[in-house]
Design a protein around this motif. Structure first.
Motif, mmCIF file in Angstrom:
data_model
loop_
_atom_site.group_PDB
_atom_site.id
_atom_site.type_symbol
_atom_site.label_atom_id
_atom_site.label_comp_id
_atom_site.label_asym_id
_atom_site.label_seq_id
_atom_site.Cartn_x
_atom_site.Cartn_y
_atom_site.Cartn_z
ATOM 1 N N LEU A 174 0.836 -1.201 0.000
ATOM 2 C CA LEU A 174 0.000 0.000 0.000
ATOM 3 C C LEU A 174 0.867 1.246 0.000
ATOM 4 N N GLY A 175 1.974 1.230 0.763
ATOM 5 C CA GLY A 175 2.874 2.380 0.781
ATOM 6 C C GLY A 175 3.423 2.652 -0.612
ATOM 7 N N PHE A 176 3.888 1.595 -1.260
ATOM 8 C CA PHE A 176 4.451 1.728 -2.608
ATOM 9 C C PHE A 176 3.422 2.350 -3.558
ATOM 10 N N LEU A 177 2.198 1.834 -3.520
ATOM 11 C CA LEU A 177 1.159 2.333 -4.428
ATOM 12 C C LEU A 177 0.785 3.776 -4.110
ATOM 13 N N ILE A 178 0.681 4.089 -2.822
ATOM 14 C CA ILE A 178 0.338 5.461 -2.452
ATOM 15 C C ILE A 178 1.448 6.416 -2.918
ATOM 16 N N GLY A 179 2.703 6.028 -2.708
ATOM 17 C CA GLY A 179 3.833 6.843 -3.157
ATOM 18 C C GLY A 179 3.769 7.078 -4.655
ATOM 19 N N ALA A 277 8.620 2.237 1.494
ATOM 20 C CA ALA A 277 8.016 1.727 0.262
ATOM 21 C C ALA A 277 7.433 2.865 -0.556
ATOM 22 N N ALA A 278 6.850 3.871 0.120
ATOM 23 C CA ALA A 278 6.267 5.003 -0.589
ATOM 24 C C ALA A 278 7.354 5.774 -1.339
ATOM 25 N N LEU A 279 8.520 5.913 -0.701
ATOM 26 C CA LEU A 279 9.623 6.624 -1.372
ATOM 27 C C LEU A 279 10.050 5.858 -2.628
ATOM 28 N N PHE A 280 10.102 4.518 -2.519
ATOM 29 C CA PHE A 280 10.462 3.734 -3.703
ATOM 30 C C PHE A 280 9.408 3.891 -4.801
ATOM 31 N N GLY A 281 8.151 3.934 -4.401
ATOM 32 C CA GLY A 281 7.071 4.135 -5.376
ATOM 33 C C GLY A 281 7.238 5.467 -6.081
ATOM 34 N N ALA A 282 7.514 6.496 -5.300
ATOM 35 C CA ALA A 282 7.676 7.832 -5.886
ATOM 36 C C ALA A 282 8.878 7.862 -6.820
ATOM 37 N N GLN A 283 9.942 7.164 -6.361
ATOM 38 C CA GLN A 283 11.154 7.168 -7.199
ATOM 39 C C GLN A 283 10.887 6.487 -8.542
ATOM 40 N N ALA A 284 10.074 5.436 -8.537
ATOM 41 C CA ALA A 284 9.750 4.736 -9.785
ATOM 42 C C ALA A 284 9.078 5.701 -10.757
ATOM 43 N N PHE A 296 16.697 12.336 -7.133
ATOM 44 C CA PHE A 296 15.537 12.115 -6.279
ATOM 45 C C PHE A 296 15.952 11.866 -4.827
ATOM 46 N N TRP A 297 16.879 10.904 -4.652
ATOM 47 C CA TRP A 297 17.281 10.557 -3.280
ATOM 48 C C TRP A 297 18.021 11.706 -2.605
ATOM 49 N N ASP A 298 18.724 12.505 -3.432
ATOM 50 C CA ASP A 298 19.430 13.653 -2.876
ATOM 51 C C ASP A 298 18.435 14.670 -2.320
ATOM 52 N N ARG A 299 17.355 14.900 -3.088
ATOM 53 C CA ARG A 299 16.316 15.826 -2.621
ATOM 54 C C ARG A 299 15.665 15.286 -1.342
ATOM 55 N N CYS A 300 15.435 13.971 -1.352
ATOM 56 C CA CYS A 300 14.827 13.340 -0.171
ATOM 57 C C CYS A 300 15.695 13.591 1.051
ATOM 58 N N ARG A 301 16.994 13.367 0.886
ATOM 59 C CA ARG A 301 17.893 13.498 2.026
ATOM 60 C C ARG A 301 17.932 14.931 2.531
ATOM 61 N N ALA A 302 17.848 15.862 1.566
ATOM 62 C CA ALA A 302 17.893 17.272 1.953
ATOM 63 C C ALA A 302 16.647 17.667 2.749
ATOM 64 N N THR A 303 15.504 17.075 2.352
ATOM 65 C CA THR A 303 14.254 17.454 3.019
ATOM 66 C C THR A 303 14.047 16.690 4.317
ATOM 67 N N ALA A 304 14.435 15.395 4.285
ATOM 68 C CA ALA A 304 14.129 14.533 5.417
ATOM 69 C C ALA A 304 14.700 15.107 6.694
ATOM 70 N N ASP A 305 13.858 15.074 7.721
ATOM 71 C CA ASP A 305 14.231 15.711 8.970
ATOM 72 C C ASP A 305 13.866 14.732 10.076
ATOM 73 N N LEU A 306 14.786 14.481 10.975
ATOM 74 C CA LEU A 306 14.515 13.509 12.034
ATOM 75 C C LEU A 306 13.337 13.948 12.903
ATOM 76 N N VAL A 307 13.202 15.273 13.079
ATOM 77 C CA VAL A 307 12.082 15.758 13.903
ATOM 78 C C VAL A 307 10.750 15.380 13.270
ATOM 79 N N ASP A 308 10.643 15.559 11.939
ATOM 80 C CA ASP A 308 9.415 15.167 11.242
ATOM 81 C C ASP A 308 9.172 13.676 11.406
ATOM 82 N N LEU A 309 10.233 12.885 11.175
ATOM 83 C CA LEU A 309 10.093 11.437 11.227
ATOM 84 C C LEU A 309 9.635 10.998 12.610
ATOM 85 N N PHE A 310 10.324 11.485 13.649
ATOM 86 C CA PHE A 310 9.962 11.036 15.000
ATOM 87 C C PHE A 310 8.636 11.637 15.458
#
Lengths: 372, 251
Positions: A174-179, A277-284, A296-310
């Motif tokens: 479901l994550g992959f498809l939603i992504g 899985a959603a990130l992989f879906g988006a990357q596809a 794509f992954w570079d942008r992800c890394r730049a945006t990804a924030d541990l505060v958001d994740l936690f």
């Protein structure tokens, strides 16, 4: 074989010649026509001629009894002539006594008011039960934690495997498809401004903060919340809960605590899988649109924030607690019979989903004021 | 009375079981129109399995079962459906539909097989409930009833379509002696007034002596019929010591 014949013999008297067969297969048309005629003519004397009657079954007997009852209620006279003695005895031994003709319910202001009142009361009552159960559970959870050796760890691991490990496939899919869908939809819109590359930002933010936790919580609510309600509900119907009680074992401690711990522990992990899985879906999708995986992954890394994740994962701890608690609560309050188990499972899923959204809203407000 | 009536159920050379295990072998007997026929035996002797073979819920390995002239073991679906109309079954716990009250439980069957108007169906259902003495429980849910009432309601439901034969699986199991006696009385009364043929699976001695016209006795060890006849005769002069033991309740 004779057919049924209805005749007015003299003023106020009706004579019905019964057909050769009166059974379930053929009594239906006679039933409607006879009663229509009776309502029209209201005879003071009704005579049934049974000379041609050969085959009668339960439906036929009920038919004759209904005519008799109708005529008695209308204070008219009633007789059956040429009736076979065995049949007469059957008519005498059977009755329709106790048959209640219910008038169709009419909508009235009083009924609407009554229904509204009842519904309102049951909602308030339900909320009261939920609050007191969550409180009881919280207390027992903490006291169990104080004595960790009393927790049924074997059950906990089994339940965690069932609710967590066994749900990885569906959560990831479901994550992959939603992504995939999210990336595609937003890429179409953002492409108009040449900003496809920022799709990665959008996916990361929405999945980390909202979509990931919510989707995973919904999956678990429908998968495990309903299962707990059905399982504990069936135990209640089979008097297994009573058995626990009489052994002096508290069902909350014995059944609910391991389930709550299992879901609270597995939901954050499943959410991680879902987001990944959603990130992989988006990357596809991005690759298909000509944006290289490195970008794509570079942008992800730049945006990804541990505060958001936690921040997102913290929510899932609460979601897990509520899903397990409500599933178990519905199970414990199951009524009697198979349909009650179904009702409990349905109510568990509905309450869980509502609860998840409400809790998510509360988190949004709290995070806003905390500046997260 | 049984000698001159016709055979309504015929079981011939029936052998069957589950998987590789043979539970019943070489069973042959007939049930006559209008009698109360009892299948009895100790626990685990295959009484209920016998019942399942007779109503077509399970297929025997070999042999024949015919009900009201229809051979049901290898019957086509249409034939089997026709046979289904000639009998009703009361399962051990009643198997009433829990989400419907008694009236709806009975009407459901009538809705499916007849095109009667609603008030006609309710009249029939009420008549059936009166026949089993549950006239004032029409709007009760099955979960509100005692075990004995549930069984009686199940009999009322199985009679909805005027079956010629009623199969009862352990009608008095789990009932107190008085309720159990009422159940026997109901069976006798329905058999007398409606001329229904009863096939009853039971191991309750008092009810066997009260209701049975004839019985067969199954035995777990030899997996077949060890005695056939009227219960009083079997009790007095069966040549099988186990049968005498059973009837005289000797350990």
């Amino acid at each position: 074989m004779t057919d049924m014949d209805i005749q007015t013999t003299k003023e106020g008297a009706l004579s019905i010649t019964l057909p050769g067969r009166l059974d379930a297969a053929c009594v239906a048309p006679y039933w409607s026509s006879t009663f229509r005629r009776l309502r029209q003519s209201k005879p003071s004397l009704l005579t049934l001629d049974a000379s041609g009657l050969e085959t009668v079954d339960g439906a036929g007997i009920a038919f004759l009894l209904s005519i008799q009852r109708w005529q008695t209620d209308a204070r008219g006279r009633f007789e059956i002539v040429h009736l076979d003695p065995a049949l007469r005895q059957l008519l005498q031994t059977n009755t329709l006594e106790g048959l209640v003709v219910r008038p169709p319910r009419k909508t009235s202001f009083r009924r609407v008011a009554e229904d509204t009142g009842r519904a309102g009361y049951s909602i308030v009552h339900d909320i009261k039960i939920q609050i007191s159960f969550l409180g009881e559970l919280g207390y027992k959870l903490i006291s169990s934690m104080m004595l960790p050796q009393r927790i049924r760890w074997k059950d906990f691991f089994l339940l965690a495997e069932k609710a967590g490990a066994d749900a990885i496939n569906i959560t990831a899919l479901l994550g992959f498809l939603i992504g995939l869908i999210l990336a595609f939809q937003s890429a179409v819109a953002m492409g108009q401004f040449g900003a496809e590359v920022y799709v990665a930002d959008l996916i990361v933010l929405s999945m980390f903060k909202e979509m990931g936790p919510l989707i995973t919580a919904f999956i678990l609510a429908s998968r495990s919340g309903s299962a707990y309600a059905a399982e504990i509900g069936t135990m209640k119907v089979n008097e297994e809960l009573d058995a626990l009680h009489t052994f002096g074992m508290d069902p909350v401690r014995f059944l609910v605590v391991p389930r709550v711990l299992a879901l609270t522990a597995t939901l954050p992990l499943l959410t991680l899988f879902n987001i990944l899985a959603a990130l992989f879906g988006a990357q596809a999708v991005m690759s298909l649109l000509g944006i290289s995986p490195v970008v794509f992954w570079d942008r992800c890394r730049a945006t990804a924030d541990l505060v958001d994740l936690f921040g997102g994962l913290a929510k899932t701890l609460v979601f897990g607690y509520f899903i397990a608690a409500i599933g178990c609560l519905r199970g414990l309050y199951t009524g009697k019979g198979a349909s009650a188990v179904g009702d409990s499972a349905t109510r568990a899923v509905v309450t869980c989903i509502v609860m998840i959204v409400v809790v998510d809203g509360i988190f949004a407000v709290v995070y806003y004021y905390l500046g997260i | 009375m049984t000698e001159q009536s016709e055979k309504i159920i015929q079981v011939k050379d029936l052998t069957g079981g589950y998987g590789d295990t043979v539970i019943l072998k070489d069973i042959t007997f007939d049930v006559y129109q209008g009698e109360v026929f009892i299948i009895l035996g100790g626990s685990g002797c295959g009484k209920s399995t016998m019942l399942k073979f007779m109503i077509g819920l399970e297929k025997p390995f070999s042999g024949q079962v015919s009900i009201d002239g229809i051979e049901i073991v290898n019957a086509s679906e249409a034939d089997y459906k026709k046979a289904l109309r000639s009998f009703g079954v009361m399962y051990q716990n009643g198997a009433l539909f829990g989400s419907m009250n008694l009236m709806e439980n009975i009407c459901l069957v009538l809705e499916e097989f007849t095109n009667l108007p609603r008030d006609a169906m309710e009249s029939i259902a009420q008549m059936r409930l009166n026949q089993v003495g549950l006239g004032n429980a029409a709007d009760k849910m099955p979960s509100d009833l005692s075990g004995g009432m549930r069984k009686r309601a199940a009999i009322a439901r199985s009679m909805a379509l005027d079956p010629k034969i009623l199969f009862l699986d352990e009608p008095s199991a789990g009932l107190d002696p008085i309720t159990s006696a009422q159940m026997d009385e109901l069976i006798l009364q329905l058999s007398r007034t409606l001329k229904i043929t009863f096939v009853v699976v039971t191991h309750e001695l008092p009810s066997i002596f009260t209701v049975a016209d004839r019985c067969i006795m199954l035995d777990r060890n030899v997996k077949t019929i060890v005695a056939t006849g009227k219960p009083h005769e079997l009790q007095a002069n069966s040549d099988n010591s186990w049968v005498r033991q059973f009837f005289n309740r000797e350990a």
